[in-house]
Design a protein around this motif. Structure first.
Motif, PDB file in Angstrom:
ATOM      1  N   PRO A   1       0.838  -1.207   0.000  1.00  0.00           N
ATOM      2  CA  PRO A   1       0.000   0.000   0.000  1.00  0.00           C
ATOM      3  C   PRO A   1       0.868   1.250   0.000  1.00  0.00           C
ATOM      4  O   PRO A   1       1.977   1.263   0.543  1.00  0.00           O
ATOM      5  CB  PRO A   1      -0.812  -0.127   1.290  1.00  0.00           C
ATOM      6  CG  PRO A   1      -0.021  -1.039   2.166  1.00  0.00           C
ATOM      7  CD  PRO A   1       0.671  -2.001   1.237  1.00  0.00           C
ATOM      8  N   LEU A   2       0.362   2.295  -0.617  1.00  0.00           N
ATOM      9  CA  LEU A   2       1.136   3.529  -0.721  1.00  0.00           C
ATOM     10  C   LEU A   2       1.504   4.077   0.645  1.00  0.00           C
ATOM     11  O   LEU A   2       2.549   4.714   0.815  1.00  0.00           O
ATOM     12  CB  LEU A   2       0.331   4.556  -1.526  1.00  0.00           C
ATOM     13  CG  LEU A   2       1.020   5.844  -1.980  1.00  0.00           C
ATOM     14  CD1 LEU A   2       2.369   5.572  -2.628  1.00  0.00           C
ATOM     15  CD2 LEU A   2       0.113   6.611  -2.937  1.00  0.00           C
ATOM     16  N   THR A   3       0.682   3.810   1.645  1.00  0.00           N
ATOM     17  CA  THR A   3       0.974   4.273   3.006  1.00  0.00           C
ATOM     18  C   THR A   3       2.143   3.519   3.631  1.00  0.00           C
ATOM     19  O   THR A   3       2.611   3.882   4.707  1.00  0.00           O
ATOM     20  CB  THR A   3      -0.263   4.115   3.899  1.00  0.00           C
ATOM     21  OG1 THR A   3      -0.767   2.781   3.755  1.00  0.00           O
ATOM     22  CG2 THR A   3      -1.342   5.101   3.495  1.00  0.00           C
ATOM     23  N   GLY A   4       2.620   2.463   2.972  1.00  0.00           N
ATOM     24  CA  GLY A   4       3.755   1.702   3.483  1.00  0.00           C
ATOM     25  C   GLY A   4       5.059   1.997   2.760  1.00  0.00           C
ATOM     26  O   GLY A   4       6.052   1.290   2.959  1.00  0.00           O
ATOM     27  N   ILE A   5       5.089   3.042   1.934  1.00  0.00           N
ATOM     28  CA  ILE A   5       6.298   3.349   1.175  1.00  0.00           C
ATOM     29  C   ILE A   5       7.388   3.887   2.089  1.00  0.00           C
ATOM     30  O   ILE A   5       7.123   4.589   3.074  1.00  0.00           O
ATOM     31  CB  ILE A   5       5.975   4.342   0.036  1.00  0.00           C
ATOM     32  CG1 ILE A   5       7.087   4.335  -1.018  1.00  0.00           C
ATOM     33  CG2 ILE A   5       5.739   5.751   0.579  1.00  0.00           C
ATOM     34  CD1 ILE A   5       6.697   5.048  -2.302  1.00  0.00           C
ATOM     35  N   SER A   6       8.634   3.533   1.797  1.00  0.00           N
ATOM     36  CA  SER A   6       9.777   3.971   2.606  1.00  0.00           C
ATOM     37  C   SER A   6      11.038   3.891   1.751  1.00  0.00           C
ATOM     38  O   SER A   6      11.015   3.371   0.628  1.00  0.00           O
ATOM     39  CB  SER A   6       9.932   3.082   3.848  1.00  0.00           C
ATOM     40  OG  SER A   6      10.338   1.769   3.462  1.00  0.00           O
TER      41      SER A   6
ATOM     42  N   GLY B   1       9.976  11.776  -1.369  1.00  0.00           N
ATOM     43  CA  GLY B   1       9.831  12.431  -0.076  1.00  0.00           C
ATOM     44  C   GLY B   1      10.414  11.646   1.078  1.00  0.00           C
ATOM     45  O   GLY B   1      10.854  12.231   2.074  1.00  0.00           O
ATOM     46  N   THR B   2      10.447  10.306   0.963  1.00  0.00           N
ATOM     47  CA  THR B   2      10.991   9.505   2.063  1.00  0.00           C
ATOM     48  C   THR B   2      12.479   9.771   2.283  1.00  0.00           C
ATOM     49  O   THR B   2      13.003   9.451   3.357  1.00  0.00           O
ATOM     50  CB  THR B   2      10.778   7.997   1.833  1.00  0.00           C
ATOM     51  OG1 THR B   2      11.514   7.569   0.675  1.00  0.00           O
ATOM     52  CG2 THR B   2       9.308   7.667   1.647  1.00  0.00           C
ATOM     53  N   TYR B   3      13.145  10.344   1.296  1.00  0.00           N
ATOM     54  CA  TYR B   3      14.564  10.688   1.454  1.00  0.00           C
ATOM     55  C   TYR B   3      14.752  12.025   2.167  1.00  0.00           C
ATOM     56  O   TYR B   3      15.885  12.402   2.481  1.00  0.00           O
ATOM     57  CB  TYR B   3      15.266  10.678   0.085  1.00  0.00           C
ATOM     58  CG  TYR B   3      15.447   9.267  -0.425  1.00  0.00           C
ATOM     59  CD1 TYR B   3      16.641   8.576  -0.225  1.00  0.00           C
ATOM     60  CD2 TYR B   3      14.395   8.599  -1.054  1.00  0.00           C
ATOM     61  CE1 TYR B   3      16.792   7.268  -0.651  1.00  0.00           C
ATOM     62  CE2 TYR B   3      14.533   7.287  -1.481  1.00  0.00           C
ATOM     63  CZ  TYR B   3      15.732   6.623  -1.280  1.00  0.00           C
ATOM     64  OH  TYR B   3      15.880   5.313  -1.688  1.00  0.00           O
ATOM     65  N   LEU B   4      13.649  12.701   2.437  1.00  0.00           N
ATOM     66  CA  LEU B   4      13.704  13.964   3.166  1.00  0.00           C
ATOM     67  C   LEU B   4      13.140  13.841   4.574  1.00  0.00           C
ATOM     68  O   LEU B   4      13.551  14.566   5.483  1.00  0.00           O
ATOM     69  CB  LEU B   4      12.931  15.045   2.403  1.00  0.00           C
ATOM     70  CG  LEU B   4      13.412  15.345   0.983  1.00  0.00           C
ATOM     71  CD1 LEU B   4      12.499  16.370   0.324  1.00  0.00           C
ATOM     72  CD2 LEU B   4      14.856  15.842   0.988  1.00  0.00           C
ATOM     73  N   GLY B   5      12.168  12.938   4.769  1.00  0.00           N
ATOM     74  CA  GLY B   5      11.564  12.799   6.082  1.00  0.00           C
ATOM     75  C   GLY B   5      10.497  11.720   6.079  1.00  0.00           C
ATOM     76  O   GLY B   5      10.280  11.027   5.085  1.00  0.00           O
TER      77      GLY B   5
END
Length: 397
Positions: free
Chosen positions: A95-100, A150-154
Motif C-alpha cells: 500500500p502507498l501508506t507503506g512506502i519507505s 519524499g521519504t529521502y527527506l523525512g
C-alpha cells in the motif's frame, strides 16, 4: 520575564509513543499529532538573539535572478531511476501508506537528496524541482514516485483528521469564510503567510489554475531581523505564549479543541535557533470560544502583530509560479509560505491541483530540537485523530 511565562500550565508529559500496530499503520509508525509546547522550555523575549545570522537569513534579491541557486531540473537519468523505483513498488502490491526508503530505492539519487535535506533543514530552506513527468505517468505512478522521493527527506505524517498522508490542495467547493470549520487548502482563497504542522512541506503541481494560485516564500529569520529592528514590540508579542490556535475539530478523545502557544520559539539547547509556527487562519477562527469567555479574544497588540507580520512577509517575499511537473519543498522551521487567490478553468478542464506532503525530521536524524514532547519521535507533528489509519488518496476527497 515575558507575560505568560510565569503562569502555571499543565505541561505535556515527556513520553514516547508505543510501537504502532502495522495492521493500522503499515510502516509501523503513527503520526504524533498536535500538542501544546513544553511551557517550561519556552524562553522569554530577553533570551532571544537581537539579530539572526547565517544562511537561513536570505533576501529575495539573492535568488530572484539566480535560479541556478534554487531550481533543479530532473535529468533523464534521475527520471529513469524514479520511474524504475515506482514500477517496482507498484509491482510489489505494497500500500502507498507503506512506502519507505527501504522499498523505494534510489541508489544514485540518494546522496543528492541527502544534500537537499540538509539544505532544507539548515540552509536556505527551499528547492524547486522541475520536469517531473506527472502528465506522462498519471496520478497513481506520480504519487508513488513523489512520496518515494519524499521519504529521502523525512517521514510522512497525517495532514488532517482523516489520516491523509498524501494531501491534495484543490478547491472542492468549501466556503473559505467558515474558517472555524474549513481548511483553506480546500478552497481557492488566498492563503496568508504561514507554516504547516510538519518540518518540511512538499507541493507537486498536477494542474495549474486559469489565474492566480501563485507561490510566495520568505525567510522567517529575515522577517525576524526586520521586526527586531523596526518593531521590537511586535516581535515581543509574537514570542509571548499567549496565542491560541484552533484545531478545527481535528481532535482526539480527551484533548482540548485549541492549543495555547507562541509564534517564535528558541530551539532547545544552549545555542538554540529560532523556530516559528504561524497560521493566521487558525488564530482568527476561535470566536466561538472567546465569545463565551472560554479563552480571551485577540488583544489589540495581537491583532496588530498579525497584520505587521503579514505585511513584513509580503514586503520581503520571493515570488514564484509552479508549473505542471514542478515540485516545491520548503522548511517549515524557518520559511513562511503563502498562496495567492485563484480562479480555476471552466469544466471540463481540470481544476488547480497540487499533491502535498508533510514530512517529519526527528532529532536523532538531524532534525531541530523543538520544545515539544514529541520532538524525538519519527513522525512528530502532523494531525492525528485517535487511531485513524493513514490513507493516501490519489485525488481530493
Amino acid at each position: 520575564m515575558a507575560p505568560g511565562l510565569t503562569e502555571s500550565y499543565i505541561t505535556a508529559p515527556h513520553h514516547f509513543q508505543k510501537p504502532a500496530s502495522k495492521a493500522i499503520f503499515p510502516d509501523g509508525i503513527k503520526t504524533s499529532g498536535q500538542h501544546p509546547p513544553l511551557y517550561d522550555d519556552l524562553r522569554p523575549y530577553e533570551s532571544f538573539p537581537r539579530v539572526i545570522n547565517g544562511s537561513t537569513v536570505w533576501k529575495s534579491e539573492d535568488y530572484i535572478n539566480a535560479p541556478e541557486r534554487w531550481v533543479h531540473r530532473f535529468t533523464e537519468d534521475e527520471i529513469l531511476e524514479m520511474s524504475e523505483a515506482a514500477d517496482a513498488f507498484l509491482s510489489s502490491g505494497t500500500p502507498l501508506t507503506g512506502i519507505s526508503k527501504a522499498n523505494f530505492k534510489l541508489p544514485r539519487m540518494s546522496t543528492y537528496m541527502e544534500s537537499i535535506r540538509s539544505d532544507l533543514l539548515n540552509d536556505k530552506g527551499f528547492i524547486l524541482f522541475k520536469g517531473f513527468p506527472v502528465e506522462k505517468w498519471g496520478n497513481h505512478k506520480s504519487a508513488v514516485a513523489y512520496m518515494g522521493l519524499g521519504t529521502y527527506l523525512g517521514y510522512f505524517v497525517s495532514q488532517n483528521g482523516r489520516g491523509h498522508v498524501l494531501g491534495h490542495v484543490k478547491d472542492v467547493g468549501d466556503d473559505p469564510k467558515q474558517i472555524d470549520k474549513v481548511r483553506i487548502y480546500r478552497t481557492n482563497a488566498r492563503q496568508f503567510f504561514h507554516q504547516d504542522d510538519s518540518d518540511i512541506v512538499g507541493l507537486l503541481c498536477v494542474a495549474r489554475a486559469l489565474k492566480g494560485g501563485e507561490s510566495d516564500i520568505v525567510s522567517s529569520h529575515h522577517v525576524y531581523n526586520i521586526l527586531s529592528e523596526e518593531r521590537p514590540d511586535v516581535l515581543k508579542t509574537l514570542i509571548e505564549p499567549i496565542w491560541y490556535f484552533d484545531r478545527k475539530g481535528e481532535v482526539s478523545e480527551g484533548e482540548e479543541p485549541y492549543i495555547k502557544t507562541a509564534i517564535f520559539y528558541l530551539e532547545k539547547g544552549g545555542n538554540g535557533r529560532v523556530y516559528s509556527k504561524w497560521d493566521p487562519y487558525y488564530v482568527r477562527s476561535l470566536t466561538r470560544f472567546s465569545d463565551q469567555g472560554i479563552i480571551p479574544p485577540l488583544s489589540p497588540a495581537q491583532l496588530e502583530a498579525a497584520e505587521v507580520l503579514e505585511a513584513t512577509c509580503k514586503r520581503l517575499a520571493l515570488h514564484m509560479i509552479l508549473e505542471v511537473g514542478d515540485i516545491q519543498f520548503l522548511s517549515n522551521e524557518h520559511v513562511f509560505h503563502a498562496r495567492t487567490e485563484y480562479t480555476d478553468h471552466a469544466p471540463p478542464a481540470p481544476r488547480r491541483h497540487l499533491m502535498r506532503l508533510w514530512l517529519a525530521t526527528p532529532e536523532d536524524e538531524g532534525g531541530w530540537k523543538l520544545p515539544f514532547h514529541d520532538s524525538a519521535e519519527k513522525k512528530r507533528g502532523g494531525i492525528q485523530v485517535d487511531d485513524h489509519p493513514p490513507v493516501a488518496p490519489l485525488d481530493a476527497e
